[in-house]
Design a protein around this motif. Structure first.
Motif, PDB file in Angstrom:
ATOM      1  N   ILE A  28       0.354  -4.889  -3.481  1.00 44.78           N
ATOM      2  CA  ILE A  28       0.206  -4.162  -2.210  1.00 44.78           C
ATOM      3  C   ILE A  28      -1.166  -3.506  -2.128  1.00 44.78           C
ATOM      4  O   ILE A  28      -1.845  -3.572  -1.095  1.00 44.78           O
ATOM      5  CB  ILE A  28       1.330  -3.123  -2.050  1.00 44.78           C
ATOM      6  N   ALA A  29      -1.617  -2.924  -3.217  1.00 44.30           N
ATOM      7  CA  ALA A  29      -2.939  -2.298  -3.216  1.00 44.30           C
ATOM      8  C   ALA A  29      -4.036  -3.339  -3.026  1.00 44.30           C
ATOM      9  O   ALA A  29      -5.021  -3.101  -2.314  1.00 44.30           O
ATOM     10  CB  ALA A  29      -3.154  -1.536  -4.516  1.00 44.30           C
ATOM     11  N   LEU A  30      -3.886  -4.511  -3.611  1.00 40.48           N
ATOM     12  CA  LEU A  30      -4.878  -5.576  -3.449  1.00 40.48           C
ATOM     13  C   LEU A  30      -4.932  -6.051  -2.003  1.00 40.48           C
ATOM     14  O   LEU A  30      -6.017  -6.226  -1.436  1.00 40.48           O
ATOM     15  CB  LEU A  30      -4.551  -6.747  -4.381  1.00 40.48           C
ATOM     16  N   VAL A  31      -3.771  -6.238  -1.398  1.00 40.63           N
ATOM     17  CA  VAL A  31      -3.734  -6.684   0.001  1.00 40.63           C
ATOM     18  C   VAL A  31      -4.368  -5.633   0.911  1.00 40.63           C
ATOM     19  O   VAL A  31      -5.151  -5.959   1.817  1.00 40.63           O
ATOM     20  CB  VAL A  31      -2.277  -6.995   0.424  1.00 40.63           C
ATOM     21  N   LEU A  32      -4.049  -4.370   0.682  1.00 47.71           N
ATOM     22  CA  LEU A  32      -4.651  -3.304   1.500  1.00 47.71           C
ATOM     23  C   LEU A  32      -6.163  -3.258   1.324  1.00 47.71           C
ATOM     24  O   LEU A  32      -6.901  -3.056   2.295  1.00 47.71           O
ATOM     25  CB  LEU A  32      -4.040  -1.953   1.143  1.00 47.71           C
ATOM     26  N   LEU A  33      -6.640  -3.451   0.129  1.00 45.13           N
ATOM     27  CA  LEU A  33      -8.081  -3.450  -0.123  1.00 45.13           C
ATOM     28  C   LEU A  33      -8.767  -4.601   0.601  1.00 45.13           C
ATOM     29  O   LEU A  33      -9.823  -4.413   1.220  1.00 45.13           O
ATOM     30  CB  LEU A  33      -8.352  -3.526  -1.625  1.00 45.13           C
ATOM     31  N   VAL A  35      -7.654  -6.203   3.311  1.00 46.10           N
ATOM     32  CA  VAL A  35      -7.563  -5.963   4.756  1.00 46.10           C
ATOM     33  C   VAL A  35      -8.596  -4.923   5.188  1.00 46.10           C
ATOM     34  O   VAL A  35      -9.286  -5.098   6.204  1.00 46.10           O
ATOM     35  CB  VAL A  35      -6.132  -5.526   5.144  1.00 46.10           C
ATOM     36  N   LEU A  36      -8.721  -3.840   4.447  1.00 48.59           N
ATOM     37  CA  LEU A  36      -9.720  -2.824   4.792  1.00 48.59           C
ATOM     38  C   LEU A  36     -11.137  -3.371   4.686  1.00 48.59           C
ATOM     39  O   LEU A  36     -12.000  -3.071   5.523  1.00 48.59           O
ATOM     40  CB  LEU A  36      -9.561  -1.590   3.908  1.00 48.59           C
ATOM     41  N   ALA A  41     -16.030  -5.306   7.523  1.00 50.90           N
ATOM     42  CA  ALA A  41     -16.974  -6.388   7.784  1.00 50.90           C
ATOM     43  C   ALA A  41     -17.004  -6.730   9.274  1.00 50.90           C
ATOM     44  O   ALA A  41     -18.077  -6.915   9.859  1.00 50.90           O
ATOM     45  CB  ALA A  41     -16.614  -7.614   6.952  1.00 50.90           C
ATOM     46  N   LEU A  42     -15.835  -6.820   9.931  1.00 55.27           N
ATOM     47  CA  LEU A  42     -15.803  -7.111  11.366  1.00 55.27           C
ATOM     48  C   LEU A  42     -16.486  -6.017  12.179  1.00 55.27           C
ATOM     49  O   LEU A  42     -17.230  -6.301  13.121  1.00 55.27           O
ATOM     50  CB  LEU A  42     -14.363  -7.291  11.828  1.00 55.27           C
TER      51      LEU A  42
END
Length: 98
Positions: A28-33, A35-36, A41-42
């Motif tokens: 979960i922490a990896l996915v949040l990192l 996504v953030l 970047a966008l």
């Protein structure tokens, strides 16, 4: 203490001890990192695009007004003509016949 607190404390199981050698951040922490990081970047690319659209010299050109006439035109000060009014001034009024 009241009876409800005693019942809740008695019904709650004791937490398991945490083995500090096995604590991991998890997926979960990896996915949040990720996504953030993608969101940052966008936003960065969008900001670069918007800042690239700014015409810095336009403001200076608008404040300077029209360029002075080149050569010996009839309105040039060298030919005895009147100098043009400064930008933003009201138009000249015609003289009154009295």
């Amino acid at each position: 203490m009241n009876i409800v607190t005693w019942v809740l404390l008695d019904a709650t199981p004791a937490p398991k001890p945490i083995d500090k050698s096995r604590v991991e951040p998890g997926w979960i922490a990896l996915v949040l990192l990720v996504v953030l990081g993608g969101a940052v970047a966008l936003l960065w690319f969008s900001l670069r695009k918007q800042l690239g659209r700014i015409d810095v010299g336009r403001h200076l050109r608008e404040r300077a007004g029209p360029p002075p006439p080149v050569g010996g035109g009839t309105n040039s000060p060298a030919a005895g003509g009147a100098s043009p009014p400064p930008p933003g001034s009201p138009p000249p009024t015609p003289p009154r016949d009295t």
